[in-house]
Design a protein around this motif. Structure first.
Motif, PDB file in Angstrom:
ATOM      1  N   SER A 325       0.802  -1.219   0.000  1.00  0.00           N
ATOM      2  CA  SER A 325       0.000   0.000   0.000  1.00  0.00           C
ATOM      3  C   SER A 325       0.837   1.272   0.000  1.00  0.00           C
ATOM      4  O   SER A 325       0.314   2.342  -0.293  1.00  0.00           O
ATOM      5  CB  SER A 325      -0.930   0.023   1.225  1.00  0.00           C
ATOM      6  N   TYR A 326       2.129   1.182   0.340  1.00  0.00           N
ATOM      7  CA  TYR A 326       2.904   2.427   0.343  1.00  0.00           C
ATOM      8  C   TYR A 326       4.010   2.472  -0.698  1.00  0.00           C
ATOM      9  O   TYR A 326       4.823   3.391  -0.698  1.00  0.00           O
ATOM     10  CB  TYR A 326       3.426   2.781   1.740  1.00  0.00           C
ATOM     11  N   TYR A 327       4.033   1.493  -1.604  1.00  0.00           N
ATOM     12  CA  TYR A 327       4.909   1.554  -2.768  1.00  0.00           C
ATOM     13  C   TYR A 327       4.070   1.503  -4.045  1.00  0.00           C
ATOM     14  O   TYR A 327       3.079   0.775  -4.124  1.00  0.00           O
ATOM     15  CB  TYR A 327       5.918   0.405  -2.757  1.00  0.00           C
ATOM     16  N   SER A 328       4.494   2.261  -5.040  1.00  0.00           N
ATOM     17  CA  SER A 328       3.784   2.289  -6.319  1.00  0.00           C
ATOM     18  C   SER A 328       4.428   1.320  -7.300  1.00  0.00           C
ATOM     19  O   SER A 328       4.931   1.699  -8.361  1.00  0.00           O
ATOM     20  CB  SER A 328       3.790   3.712  -6.906  1.00  0.00           C
ATOM     21  N   THR A 329       4.446   0.059  -6.954  1.00  0.00           N
ATOM     22  CA  THR A 329       4.940  -0.945  -7.880  1.00  0.00           C
ATOM     23  C   THR A 329       3.844  -1.295  -8.882  1.00  0.00           C
ATOM     24  O   THR A 329       2.651  -1.165  -8.589  1.00  0.00           O
ATOM     25  CB  THR A 329       5.366  -2.216  -7.128  1.00  0.00           C
TER      26      THR A 329
END
Length: 734
Positions: A325-329
């Protein structure tokens, strides 16, 4: 009151001491074990003496001869199911199939604590003993003894989005790591306790709970009685850290014993019981892979995780989650297995799956930066979340601002250096960074406010306050939106008989759920007062405001004490009850964020690790009470330092017992281990109001410390808590 800030012409209190502080520091606060009602008996549990097996018979004859013993209940007398006690199966309060050493098979009620203890030890039990398993690797073998009839492994539990195979095919670099975290105890100061009595068919329980309504609902369900026949009281709670948001087995045991004896019964766990019977954080073994482009774009993560959940688990969710939820992979794939062992149970503990997942992924992110020759802060800025799972828009997002503000305050770019091999005997320093997020849900809450003719208000809320300062926060919200001083608000809380519904202190939801209802109730009363003042004065309502308990016109031409206006209603009070429910749009997500920075000092002779400086920067929306908020963050960081450097439940390989289950041997951090902790808030504007805070504070801590150790020594430690022996061995190999 500590500070005030000006918003237009109105003074808004932004930091206030806890309204119940005087009761706590003087010892007047009454916790569960402080209650002493007429004819009260003392309850003690009977625990299994083997780690796995079937109870064949129980002989209570000798125990009943002990003076003062009034009743003994066993697994052969009672079949009550504790529905909140196990995630995947039905769990009996008193079990005849014991699954770990200390599993509860009965309970005693006696006139004194000593008699109850002696009787619980005098009960004679015959078992059919089964083979037991104490390690994940043994429990997962095809021929392993079954702890539950449907097997020892639950899963895979999947978290997935995007095309993970495509992203790993297109990657320029694949970075791997294997990370392990240990069992950790909640270790709150107040041991488990519950007092219950019956009046006819109505049950009252004084509970050490985080949610009086969650406890009430659970008791009614488990005991098969109407919910209106259950009253739960919790005026003061000595910590919980997430594990006591429903009814607990000791609540049920107190109620069962009280029903059988016809007298009030106080059930207490010893400190050792607290470590083994109450559910702590589960251990994890995570295999992590990241697919990366040369420019630092993280395409996707693959995670395979095994979690030792003990004999029972009260966990919700999927045991290892959060970083998705806190990385834009572009993609993510987590495959998670919960594995039962014949060891003490696990359950919720402050951000239950968060620190474990963050430790693994944030360590890998640091390794990516190292291998690409990038500053680890820049790599995080590049990949920080924009849309959750690439599909959900955030209601507000201060993550990048947290990273940027923290880097400036910490002087990151001057303090950070590329990791180098230290010289033997050196004391070296290094800095680390880690980031995290936690859900910030919105939902249902209730509040009632009565404004009296003396100008004082009564605020009715169902909060418990487990150290979060919830009562104070609710009073401050009412004060702000009603326009009267905090000191003029009496908070009525902690009793299902006279308190409106609250979700309770778990999941970082109280301020969002109940606080919003308090705000709406205060605004409704305010509008009624201003309408009345407008009718009396002829001044337009939008030209009037309430400041410090007085109605004031915008040109200061009129001032009316609200006491006079309340009196004019003829009722001598104005009351509003509000049911508030907020919902997010289906394409939205709401998260709180944190960026943590720390410096560690490593003695390469002894392997000793000390945290010397710590900075936490948080986006939790608007802060209601800075004083409590800062302390919430500091408390989470202290817990995280313990998880990183010292805390581990040591479990015997021979019988699954906890070997360090008390405050003498369980290594909690002390004042000597705690550095100066600075806290900064990035107050983003969120349309739904204040966001969550209490749980996100612990999540980045172990990863941040681990990354700082790597920066200081060039050594990546992959198991929590960090071991000086492992560090020294790796230093010798460099």
């Amino acid at each position: 009151m500590i500070t005030v800030v000006k918003a237009k012409e109105k003074a808004i209190v932004k930091a206030h001491p806890r309204i119940d502080a005087i009761y706590k520091v003087t010892g007047l606060a009454k916790y569960v074990a402080d209650w002493n009602v007429k004819d009260m008996l003392y309850g003690r549990v009977i625990k299994s003496k083997i780690p796995h097996g079937k109870v064949k018979s129980i002989d209570v004859s000798e125990a009943k001869k002990i003076e003062g013993v009034r009743d003994i209940v066993t697994c052969f007398d009672d079949n009550t199911i504790w529905h909140a006690g196990e995630k995947f199966h039905e769990r009996r309060v008193f079990t005849d199939h014991v699954r770990y050493l200390g599993d509860i098979i009965g309970a005693v009620a006696a006139e004194t604590r000593l008699a109850a203890i002696m009787a619980s030890e005098a009960v004679k039990v015959v078992y059919e003993e089964y083979p037991a398993v104490f390690k994940i690797e043994d429990s997962m073998k095809p021929n392993a003894p079954k702890i539950w009839e449907d097997g020892n492994v639950k899963g895979p539990l999947i978290i997935s989005y995007g095309d993970i195979d495509k992203d790993f095919t297109e990657a320029d670099l694949i970075v791997k790591g294997n990370y392990k975290t240990s069992r950790v105890a909640n270790a709150q100061l107040e041991p488990a306790a519950s007092l219950a009595w019956w009046e006819g068919d109505k049950l009252t329980v004084v509970a050490a709970t985080q949610s009086i309504f969650g406890c009430r609902e659970g008791l009614a369900k488990d005991l098969g009685i109407p919910i209106e026949n259950v009253r739960v009281i919790t005026y003061y709670k000595g910590g919980g850290f997430g594990n006591k948001a429903n009814d607990m087995n000791y609540d049920l045991i107190a109620a069962i014993l009280a029903k059988r004896t016809g007298r009030p019964v106080l059930v207490e766990f010893s400190r050792e019981d607290e470590f083994s019977l109450v559910h702590g954080r589960w251990a994890t073994d995570q295999m992590v892979e990241a697919a990366v482009k040369k420019d630092g774009t993280v395409l996707g993560f693959k995670i395979k995780a095994y979690c030792d959940v003990g004999a029972y688990t009260r966990a919700i969710g999927r045991f290892v989650e959060g970083p998705e939820s806190y990385y834009s992979t572009r993609s993510w794939y987590s495959e998670i297995y919960a594995v039962y062992t014949n060891t003490p149970p696990t359950g919720h503990m402050r951000a239950p799956p968060g620190p474990q997942a963050c430790f693994a992924t944030e360590s890998v992110i640091d390794d990516i930066a190292y291998k690409l020759g990038l500053n680890p802060l820049d790599l995080r800025l590049k990949n920080a979340v924009v849309k959750v799972h690439n599909s959900l828009s955030l209601t507000s997002n201060g993550l990048r601002e947290c990273l940027i503000r923290g880097a400036k305050e910490f002087n990151w770019y001057k303090r950070w250096k590329k990791p180098e091999k230290p010289k033997k005997g050196e004391i070296v320093r290094g800095v680390g960074v880690a980031m995290a997020a936690w859900h910030s849900r919105v939902g249902y809450g209730e509040a009632k406010i009565k404004l009296r003719s003396n100008g004082k208000a009564e605020l009715y809320v169902g909060v418990v306050d487990i150290g979060t300062g919830a009562k104070t926060a609710m009073a401050m919200i009412a004060s702000r939106y009603l326009g009267i001083p905090v000191e003029d608000i009496d908070v009525i809380w902690g009793d299902t008989e006279n308190s409106p519904y609250s979700i309770g202190e778990s999941g970082s939801r109280t301020t969002a759920f109940t606080g919003n209802a308090v705000k709406e109730a205060a605004l409704k009363i305010k509008q009624r007062i201003l309408t009345l003042a407008s009718q009396i004065t002829g001044i337009e309502r939008n030209q009037l405001d309430i400041v410090d308990g007085k109605v004031i016109s915008s040109d200061d031409s009129i001032i009316i004490d609200i006491k006079d206006l309340v009196t004019r209603t003829g009722n001598n009070e104005i009351e509003e009850f509000v049911e508030s429910k907020q919902e997010l749009d289906k394409d939205m997500e709401r998260l709180s964020f944190a960026a943590h920075f720390c410096e560690v000092e490593v003695d390469t002779d002894t392997g000793e690790i000390n945290v010397t400086d710590y900075l936490a920067v948080h986006d939790s929306g608007e802060i209601v009470n800075y004083l409590t908020a800062e302390n919430q963050v500091r408390g989470g960081i202290v817990m995280g330092i313990g998880m990183a450097l010292s805390e581990k439940l040591i479990i015997s390989d021979s019988d699954g017992t906890i070997l360090n289950g008390n405050f003498m041997t369980y290594r909690l951090p002390t004042i000597e281990n705690i550095p100066n902790i600075r806290v900064i808030f990035v107050e983003t504007e969120d349309p739904y109001g204040p966001k969550s805070l209490g749980e996100v504070s612990i999540i980045p801590v172990p990863a941040c410390i681990g990354n700082a150790i790597f920066n200081a020594t060039g050594i990546r430690l992959t198991e929590l808590p960090f071991s000086r022996e492992v560090l020294l061995a790796k230093l010798d190999q460099m």
